[in-house]
Enzyme design. Structure first.
Site, PDB file in Angstrom:
ATOM      1  N   ASP A 168       0.909  -1.101   0.052  1.00 42.20           N
ATOM      2  CA  ASP A 168      -0.095  -0.008  -0.112  1.00 42.20           C
ATOM      3  C   ASP A 168       0.931   1.324   0.043  1.00 42.20           C
ATOM      4  O   ASP A 168       1.594   1.369   0.737  1.00 42.20           O
ATOM      5  CB  ASP A 168      -0.825   0.284   1.177  1.00 42.20           C
ATOM      6  CG  ASP A 168      -1.970  -1.103   1.214  1.00 42.20           C
ATOM      7  OD1 ASP A 168      -2.249  -1.680   0.116  1.00 42.20           O
ATOM      8  OD2 ASP A 168      -2.759  -1.022   2.187  1.00 42.20           O
ATOM      9  N   GLY A 172      -6.975  -9.390   1.908  1.00 37.18           N
ATOM     10  CA  GLY A 172      -6.726 -10.649   2.554  1.00 37.18           C
ATOM     11  C   GLY A 172      -6.012 -10.461   3.660  1.00 37.18           C
ATOM     12  O   GLY A 172      -6.213 -10.816   5.029  1.00 37.18           O
ATOM     13  N   GLU A 182     -10.683  -9.589  -3.740  1.00 39.87           N
ATOM     14  CA  GLU A 182      -9.392  -9.193  -4.872  1.00 39.87           C
ATOM     15  C   GLU A 182      -8.685 -10.060  -5.482  1.00 39.87           C
ATOM     16  O   GLU A 182      -8.000 -10.067  -5.937  1.00 39.87           O
ATOM     17  CB  GLU A 182      -8.650  -8.091  -3.729  1.00 39.87           C
ATOM     18  CG  GLU A 182      -9.249  -6.833  -3.431  1.00 39.87           C
ATOM     19  CD  GLU A 182      -8.230  -5.854  -2.594  1.00 39.87           C
ATOM     20  OE1 GLU A 182      -8.324  -4.756  -2.858  1.00 39.87           O
ATOM     21  OE2 GLU A 182      -7.543  -6.653  -1.889  1.00 39.87           O
ATOM     22  N   THR A 219     -21.986  -3.135   7.291  1.00 40.20           N
ATOM     23  CA  THR A 219     -21.192  -2.228   7.944  1.00 40.20           C
ATOM     24  C   THR A 219     -21.678  -0.848   7.541  1.00 40.20           C
ATOM     25  O   THR A 219     -21.978  -0.615   6.347  1.00 40.20           O
ATOM     26  CB  THR A 219     -19.750  -2.458   7.973  1.00 40.20           C
ATOM     27  OG1 THR A 219     -19.539  -2.447   6.517  1.00 40.20           O
ATOM     28  CG2 THR A 219     -19.285  -3.671   8.401  1.00 40.20           C
ATOM     29  N   LEU A 220     -21.964   0.160   8.587  1.00 42.14           N
ATOM     30  CA  LEU A 220     -22.551   1.285   8.220  1.00 42.14           C
ATOM     31  C   LEU A 220     -21.754   2.548   8.643  1.00 42.14           C
ATOM     32  O   LEU A 220     -22.272   3.565   8.878  1.00 42.14           O
ATOM     33  CB  LEU A 220     -23.854   1.396   8.889  1.00 42.14           C
ATOM     34  CG  LEU A 220     -24.996   0.208   8.540  1.00 42.14           C
ATOM     35  CD1 LEU A 220     -26.085   0.079   9.791  1.00 42.14           C
ATOM     36  CD2 LEU A 220     -25.753   0.363   7.444  1.00 42.14           C
ATOM     37  N   ASP A 248     -11.692  -4.068   6.839  1.00 42.07           N
ATOM     38  CA  ASP A 248     -10.781  -5.152   7.093  1.00 42.07           C
ATOM     39  C   ASP A 248     -10.484  -5.586   8.634  1.00 42.07           C
ATOM     40  O   ASP A 248     -10.416  -6.483   9.002  1.00 42.07           O
ATOM     41  CB  ASP A 248      -9.326  -5.154   6.277  1.00 42.07           C
ATOM     42  CG  ASP A 248      -9.518  -5.023   4.928  1.00 42.07           C
ATOM     43  OD1 ASP A 248     -10.382  -5.465   4.502  1.00 42.07           O
ATOM     44  OD2 ASP A 248      -8.688  -4.291   4.504  1.00 42.07           O
TER      45      ASP A 248
HETATM   46  O1  RIB Z   1      -9.230  -2.405   2.647  1.00 41.44           O
HETATM   47  C1  RIB Z   1      -8.106  -1.605   2.543  1.00 41.44           C
HETATM   48  C2  RIB Z   1      -7.295  -2.249   1.280  1.00 41.44           C
HETATM   49  O2  RIB Z   1      -7.782  -2.372  -0.023  1.00 41.44           O
HETATM   50  C3  RIB Z   1      -5.818  -1.786   1.386  1.00 41.44           C
HETATM   51  O3  RIB Z   1      -4.832  -2.435   2.010  1.00 41.44           O
HETATM   52  C4  RIB Z   1      -5.569  -1.809  -0.361  1.00 41.44           C
HETATM   53  O4  RIB Z   1      -4.531  -2.634  -0.678  1.00 41.44           O
HETATM   54  C5  RIB Z   1      -6.804  -2.422  -0.927  1.00 41.44           C
HETATM   55  O5  RIB Z   1      -6.717  -3.718  -1.002  1.00 41.44           O
END
Ligand code: RIB
Length: 315
Positions: free
Chosen positions: A11, A39, A137, A217-218, A249
């Site tokens: 990221d 993930g 993803e 989720t809101l 996440d």
């Molecule tokens: O949910 C956040 C994530 O979305 C980030 O880490 C980015 O890599 C994308 O997958």
């Protein structure tokens, strides 16, 4: 045991005053790199939030230095990455812009994530003790194949439909817990011919039709869970957000850790809400996920999820 099948990214974060419009250039401030990918984020969030839970990450990175980077915090926090393979394409990368209100915009170059295969998950990781956690993803058909195999082996399935995608009806029948935000709820709903805006109605219909629990989720409004037995609502942790990236996440990872420990859905939703809230108090994705002691210290600030509109107790 928690098995996460999904993406691992590098990221690239940049701080901006406001997110650019199409065609607009904005000058950013600070930038930094952190391991990410939905993930890997969910696996790390579960490993940090858990009380010794075993967490296995399965996916693909490239044969480049970013592959080591993408698994670095997972390794540091004790998640098993032996089933993270090396593909022919480069490690996936995400460009993430965060504005001064903590809102973000993300673009992902999928790279080796699209080489992740369901058969990378060994049979001995799929059984009645397993919570299998997936997102969107990686290639959808690999997800659907793995869900079918895991369900036949007795595993419980938690599918986070992020980023938004339609899910086949046969897969929804196999899912135990579906986690969606409002956009994702409407996308899944439309594929099911549920043409309504109201995410409560979508959640209730999916729950009744497929015998699953649908958690919506809101954002700042918390989360709601719809199952055939009834509905629950949980609030958010009272915080001032710095960066909301990865909060979904953190929620899913916290939820998986709590369910894996045998907490009730009411308690697991509370635990996940605290994990997600703490993530928003720090910059970045994996850099922002809370450890167990921090979640436990703040848990009393959120009530266990409350029953809404019915009288049935939720397990
Ligand atoms: O949910 C956040 C994530 O979305 C980030 O880490 C980015 O890599 C994308 O997958």
């Amino acid at each position: 045991m928690i098995v996460v099948f999904g993406s691992l990214n590098a990221d690239f974060f940049m701080q901006v005053d406001k997110l650019p419009q199409p065609g607009e250039t904005v000058l950013g401030g600070r930038y930094f790199l952190v391991p990410g990918g939905k993930g890997a984020n969910q696996a790390l969030a579960a490993a940090r939030a858990g009380d010794g839970n075993q967490v296995f990450m399965v996916g693909k990175v490239g044969k480049d230095e970013w592959g080591d980077f993408a698994t670095s915090l997972l390794r540091e926090d004790g998640a098993d990455v032996t089933n993270v393979g090396r593909g022919e394409t480069g490690t996936a990368c995400a460009s993430i812009l965060v504005d001064d209100k903590g809102e973000n915009a993300i673009a992902v170059a999928s790279g080796a994530n699209l080489e992740a295969r369901a058969d990378q998950v060994p049979d001995d990781l799929l059984g009645p003790e397993t919570w299998l956690v997936l997102q969107m993803e990686v290639t959808a058909k690999e997800n659907w194949a793995l869900i079918a195999r895991a369900k036949a082996a007795g595993a419980r399935i938690l599918l986070s439909v992020a980023p938004a995608a339609p899910v086949p009806a046969a897969t929804l029948d196999q899912v135990d817990i579906l986690v969606v935000n409002e956009i994702e709820a409407r996308m899944v709903g439309e594929a099911e011919k549920i043409f309504v805006e109201d995410t409560a109605e979508i959640g209730e219909t999916l729950a009744a039709r497929h015998g699953l629990t649908c958690i919506v989720t809101l954002g700042g409004e918390g989360a709601a869970a719809y199952s055939p037995e009834g509905a629950l609502a949980v609030a958010t942790l009272p915080i001032t957000p710095v960066d909301t990236t990865g909060a979904g996440d953190a929620f899913v990872g916290g939820l998986a850790a709590a369910l894996d420990e045998g907490k009730t859905l009411q308690e697991a939703l509370r635990f996940a809400a605290v994990a997600a809230g703490l993530c928003c108090t720090r910059e970045g994705t994996q850099s922002s996920f809370a450890r167990r002691a921090e979640i436990d210290a703040r848990i009393k600030e959120v009530l266990p999820a409350q029953i809404v509109g019915g009288s049935g107790q939720q397990g």
